[in-house]
Design a protein around this motif. Structure first.
Motif, PDB file in Angstrom:
ATOM      1  N   PHE A  52       0.695  -1.197  -0.017  1.00  0.00           N
ATOM      2  CA  PHE A  52      -0.012   0.172   0.036  1.00  0.00           C
ATOM      3  C   PHE A  52       1.005   1.122  -0.160  1.00  0.00           C
ATOM      4  CE2 PHE A  52       0.394  -1.418   4.540  1.00  0.00           C
ATOM      5  CZ  PHE A  52       0.712  -0.055   5.163  1.00  0.00           C
ATOM      6  N   HIS A  56       4.079   5.909  -2.968  1.00  0.00           N
ATOM      7  CA  HIS A  56       3.572   6.735  -1.866  1.00  0.00           C
ATOM      8  C   HIS A  56       4.598   7.422  -1.114  1.00  0.00           C
ATOM      9  CE1 HIS A  56      -0.724   6.359  -3.059  1.00  0.00           C
ATOM     10  NE2 HIS A  56      -0.703   4.920  -3.100  1.00  0.00           N
ATOM     11  N   ASP A  88       2.075  11.934   0.710  1.00  0.00           N
ATOM     12  CA  ASP A  88       0.567  11.409   0.585  1.00  0.00           C
ATOM     13  C   ASP A  88      -0.076  11.117   1.821  1.00  0.00           C
ATOM     14  OD1 ASP A  88       0.529  11.033  -2.368  1.00  0.00           O
ATOM     15  OD2 ASP A  88       2.445   9.678  -1.823  1.00  0.00           O
ATOM     16  N   SER A 122      -4.022  11.340   2.814  1.00  0.00           N
ATOM     17  CA  SER A 122      -4.957  10.572   2.367  1.00  0.00           C
ATOM     18  C   SER A 122      -5.456   9.535   3.526  1.00  0.00           C
ATOM     19  CB  SER A 122      -4.014   9.382   1.445  1.00  0.00           C
ATOM     20  OG  SER A 122      -4.971   8.061   1.093  1.00  0.00           O
ATOM     21  N   THR A 123      -6.712   9.563   3.716  1.00  0.00           N
ATOM     22  CA  THR A 123      -7.427   8.811   4.775  1.00  0.00           C
ATOM     23  C   THR A 123      -7.392   7.270   4.303  1.00  0.00           C
ATOM     24  OG1 THR A 123      -9.033  10.786   4.971  1.00  0.00           O
ATOM     25  CG2 THR A 123      -9.723   8.633   5.900  1.00  0.00           C
ATOM     26  N   GLU A 124      -7.397   6.903   3.152  1.00  0.00           N
ATOM     27  CA  GLU A 124      -7.306   5.599   2.813  1.00  0.00           C
ATOM     28  C   GLU A 124      -6.101   4.783   3.185  1.00  0.00           C
ATOM     29  OE1 GLU A 124      -7.856   2.496  -0.967  1.00  0.00           O
ATOM     30  OE2 GLU A 124      -8.164   4.831  -1.212  1.00  0.00           O
ATOM     31  N   LEU A 125      -4.874   5.881   2.973  1.00  0.00           N
ATOM     32  CA  LEU A 125      -3.549   5.354   3.204  1.00  0.00           C
ATOM     33  C   LEU A 125      -3.207   5.308   4.699  1.00  0.00           C
ATOM     34  CD1 LEU A 125      -0.854   4.655   1.616  1.00  0.00           C
ATOM     35  CD2 LEU A 125      -0.234   6.728   1.726  1.00  0.00           C
ATOM     36  N   LEU A 127      -5.483   4.679   6.728  1.00  0.00           N
ATOM     37  CA  LEU A 127      -6.246   3.628   7.249  1.00  0.00           C
ATOM     38  C   LEU A 127      -5.335   2.135   7.181  1.00  0.00           C
ATOM     39  CD1 LEU A 127      -8.720   2.636   8.734  1.00  0.00           C
ATOM     40  CD2 LEU A 127      -9.759   2.339   6.655  1.00  0.00           C
ATOM     41  N   TYR A 128      -4.607   1.971   5.825  1.00  0.00           N
ATOM     42  CA  TYR A 128      -3.991   1.032   5.938  1.00  0.00           C
ATOM     43  C   TYR A 128      -2.706   0.993   6.746  1.00  0.00           C
ATOM     44  CZ  TYR A 128      -5.912  -0.286   1.227  1.00  0.00           C
ATOM     45  OH  TYR A 128      -6.770  -0.943   0.169  1.00  0.00           O
ATOM     46  N   ASN A 131      -3.967   0.058  10.304  1.00  0.00           N
ATOM     47  CA  ASN A 131      -4.335  -1.279  10.509  1.00  0.00           C
ATOM     48  C   ASN A 131      -3.041  -2.163  10.354  1.00  0.00           C
ATOM     49  OD1 ASN A 131      -7.107  -0.895  10.825  1.00  0.00           O
ATOM     50  ND2 ASN A 131      -7.588  -0.945   8.226  1.00  0.00           N
TER      51      ASN A 131
END
Length: 162
Positions: A52, A56, A88, A122-125, A127-128, A131
């Protein structure tokens, strides 16, 4: 309780202790961190669990120590990001809060929810990354270093001004 109250609760490393680290060029500090992270996360890197990050740039800012690291993934290795590369994702916090995360005294959800560690970009990054940090089991890999980090956390918690 306001966000400022939550942030103020984190002990801060005394400025005097940050001076020697500030004398080391950022490229050397980042290179050292990259070596540690590549060794620490070797199984996950080999298994592609950090893909992920490919392409980035993640910036880690340690506010009270006045440190900044910019990292990326190249193949199966964490590397220093090129100077001036766009970020990012950023993760910012104090030494104490990063120690809480590393020693598992606090889970990532609590530290991020209470804004003790702050995500930007980046919210998605983000979160990865959260996690991933939540899932990796480091205790057996860092051995005696865990005892040192726990001692540093205790010391900073007792004597850090906050």
């Amino acid at each position: 309780m306001t966000v400022q109250d939550s942030l103020a609760r984190s002990p801060t490393i005394p400025r005097l202790l940050t001076l020697p680290v500030g004398l080391v060029p950022n490229t050397l500090r980042t290179a050292a961190l990259v070596q540690v992270l590549n060794r620490l996360f070797e199984p996950e890197l080999r298994d592609g669990e950090l893909e992920f990050l490919d392409g980035h740039v993640m910036r880690i800012g340690v506010d009270d120590a006045r440190l900044e690291f910019r990292l990326t993934l190249a193949g199966t290795r964490i590397k220093a990001a090129p100077p001036g590369a766009a970020t990012d994702l950023s993760i910012d916090g104090k030494v104490y809060d990063f120690l809480l995360l590393a020693t598992r005294r606090e889970d990532p959800d609590t530290l991020f929810f209470n804004r003790r560690l702050r995500l930007g970009g980046s919210t998605e990054l983000g979160l990865y990354v959260k996690n991933f940090l939540d899932s990796v089991e480091l205790e057996g890999r860092i051995g005696p270093l865990l005892k040192v980090m726990n001692g540093a956390t205790d010391l900073l918690g007792r004597f850090g001004r906050g």
